[in-house]
Scaffold this active site. Structure first.
Site, PDB file in Angstrom:
ATOM      1  N   ILE A 319      33.677 -19.635  19.301  1.00 59.56           N
ATOM      2  CA  ILE A 319      33.602 -18.180  19.079  1.00 59.56           C
ATOM      3  C   ILE A 319      32.661 -17.545  20.104  1.00 59.56           C
ATOM      4  CG2 ILE A 319      32.746 -16.388  17.491  1.00 59.56           C
ATOM      5  CD1 ILE A 319      33.975 -17.928  15.196  1.00 59.56           C
ATOM      6  N   TRP A 322      34.355 -17.489  23.389  1.00 63.31           N
ATOM      7  CA  TRP A 322      35.438 -16.493  23.407  1.00 63.31           C
ATOM      8  C   TRP A 322      34.897 -15.147  23.927  1.00 63.31           C
ATOM      9  CZ3 TRP A 322      35.830 -11.706  21.089  1.00 63.31           C
ATOM     10  CH2 TRP A 322      37.091 -11.118  21.101  1.00 63.31           C
ATOM     11  N   HIS A 323      33.627 -14.876  23.600  1.00 65.77           N
ATOM     12  CA  HIS A 323      33.056 -13.590  23.997  1.00 65.77           C
ATOM     13  C   HIS A 323      32.858 -13.472  25.502  1.00 65.77           C
ATOM     14  CE1 HIS A 323      32.139 -13.189  19.691  1.00 65.77           C
ATOM     15  NE2 HIS A 323      32.219 -11.895  19.945  1.00 65.77           N
ATOM     16  N   GLY A 324      32.693 -14.577  26.164  1.00 61.79           N
ATOM     17  CA  GLY A 324      32.529 -14.460  27.612  1.00 61.79           C
ATOM     18  C   GLY A 324      32.139 -15.771  28.251  1.00 61.79           C
ATOM     19  N   PHE A 472      35.142  -8.216  26.776  1.00 61.18           N
ATOM     20  CA  PHE A 472      35.513  -9.539  26.254  1.00 61.18           C
ATOM     21  C   PHE A 472      37.027  -9.707  26.286  1.00 61.18           C
ATOM     22  CE2 PHE A 472      31.584  -8.652  23.564  1.00 61.18           C
ATOM     23  CZ  PHE A 472      30.754  -9.078  24.584  1.00 61.18           C
TER      24      PHE A 472
END
Lengths: 472, 388
Positions: A319, A322-324, A472
């Site tokens: 997770i 996933w943001h960056g 993102f």
């Protein structure tokens, strides 16, 4: 196209008129909606429309052939490779190259790997997950495949939620493109309320708080400890106001056009623990990972507490990532995973379970738990906000120095507004959404509308600040 | 559906009313006149007009660039704000073929761009360029290097929706901004009262002049504070950049090679400020290198009006608008003395007559800070106390 732009307002009015004018013909209506969505996305960069189309086409084909095919695994693998491949290339390619280079240099191999000039297509993390979930659901037999390509393209590209979610599921969203839409006054009014509240949160709160937080994070050494702590504490309010504003506008626009999108937030800043926070924050993403990753991962060794902890940490590492493509997000995810340990242990440990239960239910203790959770979140949030690990480390160092001089004027100015917002949300937390004022007296409701409009006009930030989650 | 549209329209009308009132004021103050239009009018105007947007903002590089394109003069002034007091009549007989593009060029990147434009004949080559040569061009850490510039011109705020909304907010939240000015001599709330950029590109410092008329005292303008707090550009480790200095020479030679005559102007500081500055660690280390650079320019046969302070010219700090900005009278005196006293080979400079300057210097209403020459300055002459 950004929601907070004049172009969007013009575009939306045109879309509203056209879509309701043609609502009797579902096919025409879906065509117009598709064109509108592609214009909306192409306004930003038309070249990436092709990517979205390819992603949609692959999953439509995968979904179409899976029930009939003997090579289901091969088909689902194709969907995974295409969608995750797109994501990996556009979002993570340079990160992997740079990390490999650093690793090679660290062990003494001089390397000169080249990074590429890659533009991250807006919304790619959202629409690839949405289209992937469709294929996975068809593969698992949870839903039947869609046979109308236009409906499917609409499902992937529906403009209100295309760029920053919520990430919809085919089971609840696809059917909405199959039936003719009928104008519903209450639904439209509720949509307008969400629209208004979203703009209020974005322009009056998030952007004004963001200006302060950005300034503090840009040069933390110029600020007192008090201002640095305020910057750290304010960031999650900014992030919540910003991201939930996007969701509210998306849901509002969808409602006005006769669609329903899922709720993405349930006043998460009032969570009493980190696990509760993740159940109330960016719900469409966390449930996505729960359904398509965690259940499978945890199920590999269902009875082991240690394995559950490991699976949770893996889940939050993913997770975070996933943001960056940045170590800050990985570390943020790792810490979030670690914060789940007490709850996992509580499954088999009665004293811990009772202690957590007490924190959740006791009227006084629960408030402390809430405060503690927010502080923990904000402190970890420094990683989320910082451009790199060393910046975050520097920020922590400066924050805990003994320089306790007063807050700077600008931060002081925005604090009352922030507190007022949180108090308002506290009282409205049990409603369907925080601006569900349908049961208020008409005069109060109308006063609130006028107040919101005036606040946006007089105090809103008109600087075209993009929504935070666009990156993102 | 009708009910929904009707109710929505009622609330939308609130926003439209807000926009209408805001637009009315912007129109009333001529803030929303586009730079293209302003340039068109100012470049051909025979009467004094001022450009000064107080609400929307000036989009200055864009404005100056547009004016340069319109005027394409024989005598062009380039540089930072320190050059903004070199006025058209100081370059008599070329006063009608003059433009002061001060603040259009903010850094070396800009200066190079101007050179390239002239080399490529994208604009008419001036015969003479007066270039303000302040130290920012050779300063290692220079915040101006990151500014928007003519290589990336900012959008004219008069045609930018967001800027208009920001303008409405200011107008609604600040009552004094809505007051209608008595004068109407230009574009923008400030321009209307004669505070802003004249047709020749120079800047009229209205509040500073008005204050001087009443009090006749020198104002530092906050520059000394920058020294005390090591604020940019006066950092504790101010450093001279040799590489930039080399680039400056290359660019200047580029102008020369095009047959353009150059006059380099190293701006003065007030005596009061200069004294404090020499005690500042960063400045004290940097300054000798900068002066050596100035001498290097002279040795390379460039015409240079050297660094000075008012006292070195037999004048007082009153001739400065503030610590770093010379007033128009001082600029005129510096230019006139240089042309008359130096052995310049510059053909254009040799033909300057200074008859109007001399006339104004002899006028009894001329103050150290201003000639009080503009028609909007005439009423100020009567406000000068008899002991001033």
């Amino acid at each position: 196209m950004k929601f907070n732009s004049v172009e969007f307002l013009v575009f939306f009015v045109a879309a509203f008129v056209l879509l309701w004018r043609t609502s009797k013909s579902l096919s025409l209506n879906n065509w117009i909606l598709l064109i509108a969505s592609y214009i909306f996305y192409g306004w930003w960069d038309y070249r990436f429309l092709f990517l979205m189309f390819i992603s949609s086409l692959v999953d439509f084909a995968v979904g179409y052939y899976i029930p009939k095919s003997k090579h289901k695994k091969l088909l689902i693998a194709a969907s995974l490779v295409v969608n995750l491949g797109l994501l990996m290339f556009f979002k993570y390619f340079n990160f992997f190259i740079e990390s490999t280079q650093d690793a090679l240099n660290a062990i003494g191999f001089a390397s000169n790997l080249h990074v590429l000039q890659i533009i991250l297509p807006v919304g790619i993390s959202f629409y690839t997950f949405q289209t992937l979930s469709y294929s996975l659901d068809v593969y698992k037999g949870r839903i039947k495949p869609e046979h109308n390509f236009i409906s499917f393209l609409n499902y992937v590209s529906f403009f209100p939620q295309l760029v920053a979610g919520p990430i919809e599921r085919a089971s609840s969203f696809l059917p909405q493109f199959r039936k003719a839409r009928v104008f519903n006054y209450s639904q439209a009014v509720d949509g307008l309320r969400l629209f208004l509240y979203g703009f209020f949160k974005k322009m009056v709160l998030a952007d004004n708080i963001g200006l302060r937080v950005d300034a503090i994070y840009a040069n933390p050494e110029n600020y007192s400890t008090a201002s640095l702590i305020a910057g750290c504490m304010l960031f999650f309010v900014q992030l919540y106001a910003d991201f939930s504003a996007y969701t509210d506008i998306a849901r509002g626009v969808a409602k006005i056009l006769g669609f329903e999108l899922i709720k993405n937030f349930k006043t998460p800043l009032f969570s009493k623990s980190i696990p509760e926070f993740w159940a109330r924050w960016h719900i469409s993403l966390t449930t996505w990972f729960r359904d398509y990753l965690f259940i499978w991962l945890a199920g590999l060794n269902r009875n082991s507490t240690v394995w559950r902890i490991i699976a949770t940490i893996i889940l939050f590492l993913v997770i975070g990532f996933w943001h960056g493509a940045n170590y800050t997000f990985i570390l943020f995810g790792l810490l979030m995973g670690l914060y789940f340990i007490p709850r996992i242990l509580a499954r088999k440990n009665k004293p811990i379970r009772e202690a957590l239960n007490f924190l959740n239910t006791n009227i006084v203790a629960s408030k402390f738990a809430m405060l503690f959770t927010y502080i923990l979140l904000s402190l970890t949030g420094v990683l989320f906000r910082s451009p790199n690990i060393s910046h975050a480390w520097n920020y922590y160092g400066l924050m805990f120095q003994s320089n306790t001089s007063a807050l700077d004027g600008f931060t002081l100015e925005i604090l009352p507004m922030t507190v007022l917002f949180l108090v308002y949300e506290w009282f409205m937390q049990h409603k369907d959404h925080p601006f569900d004022v349908s049961d208020f007296a008409p005069w109060l409701r109308r006063t609130l509308y006028v107040f919101m409009i005036l606040a946006i006009l007089l105090y809103g930030y008109f600087g075209k600040e993009p929504f935070y989650y666009f990156q993102f | 559906m009708k009910k929904f549209v009707l109710y929505t329209a009622i609330y939308v009308s609130l926003g439209l009313l807000f926009v209408a009132i805001g637009e009315f004021y912007l129109w009333r103050f001529k803030e929303s006149v586009s730079i293209k239009k302003v340039a068109e009018i100012q470049s051909s105007a025979t009467k004094e007009l001022y450009y000064g947007r107080q609400i929307l903002g000036n989009s200055l590089s864009t404005y100056k660039y547009e004016m340069w394109m319109k005027t394409q003069p024989k005598v062009l002034v380039l540089g930072q704000s320190v050059t903004l007091q070199f006025r058209d009549f100081m370059f008599e007989p070329y006063q009608d073929d003059f433009y002061n593009a001060g603040l259009m060029v903010r850094n070396l990147k800009d200066l190079k761009h101007v050179l390239k434009m002239l080399e490529n004949d994208k604009v008419k080559r001036p015969d003479l360029i007066l270039l303000g040569m302040d130290f920012s061009f050779v300063l290692k850490e220079n915040v101006l290097d990151d500014l928007y510039s003519i290589t990336d011109l900012p959008e004219d705020r008069a045609i930018n929706v967001q800027s208009h909304f920001k303008g409405y907010q200011q107008l609604f939240l600040n009552g004094s901004l809505r007051e209608i000015p008595d004068l109407n001599v230009g574009f923008g709330k400030a321009g209307m009262i004669g505070r802003g950029y004249r047709n020749d590109g120079t800047y009229r410092h209205l509040p500073e002049i008005e204050q001087y008329v009443l009090e006749a005292t020198y104002q530092d303008g906050g520059l000394s504070n920058k020294l005390y707090t090591n604020e940019s550009p006066f950092l504790a480790n101010m450093q001279f950049d040799d590489e930039k200095a080399t680039q400056v020479f290359e660019i200047l030679n580029g102008f020369k090679n095009l047959g353009i005559e150059l006059l380099l102007y190293v701006p003065p500081y007030s005596d009061q400020f200069y004294k404090i500055a020499t005690e500042h660690t960063g400045f004290a280390a940097f300054w000798p290198e900068f002066i050596a650079f100035q001498e290097g320019l002279k040795e390379s046969n460039f015409d240079v009006i050297s660094f000075t302070t008012p006292s070195q010219m037999g004048l007082k700090d009153d001739y400065m608008v503030d610590a770093e900005h010379p007033g128009e009278v001082l600029c005129a005196i510096q230019l006139m003395r240089y042309v008359k006293e130096s052995s310049t080979q510059n053909k254009m400079l040799k033909t300057l007559t200074f008859s109007r300057v001399q006339q104004l210097l002899d006028a009894e209403y001329t103050l150290p800070i201003s000639f009080l020459h503009d028609s909007v300055s005439v009423p100020l002459r009567n406000k000068i106390p008899s002991n001033n």
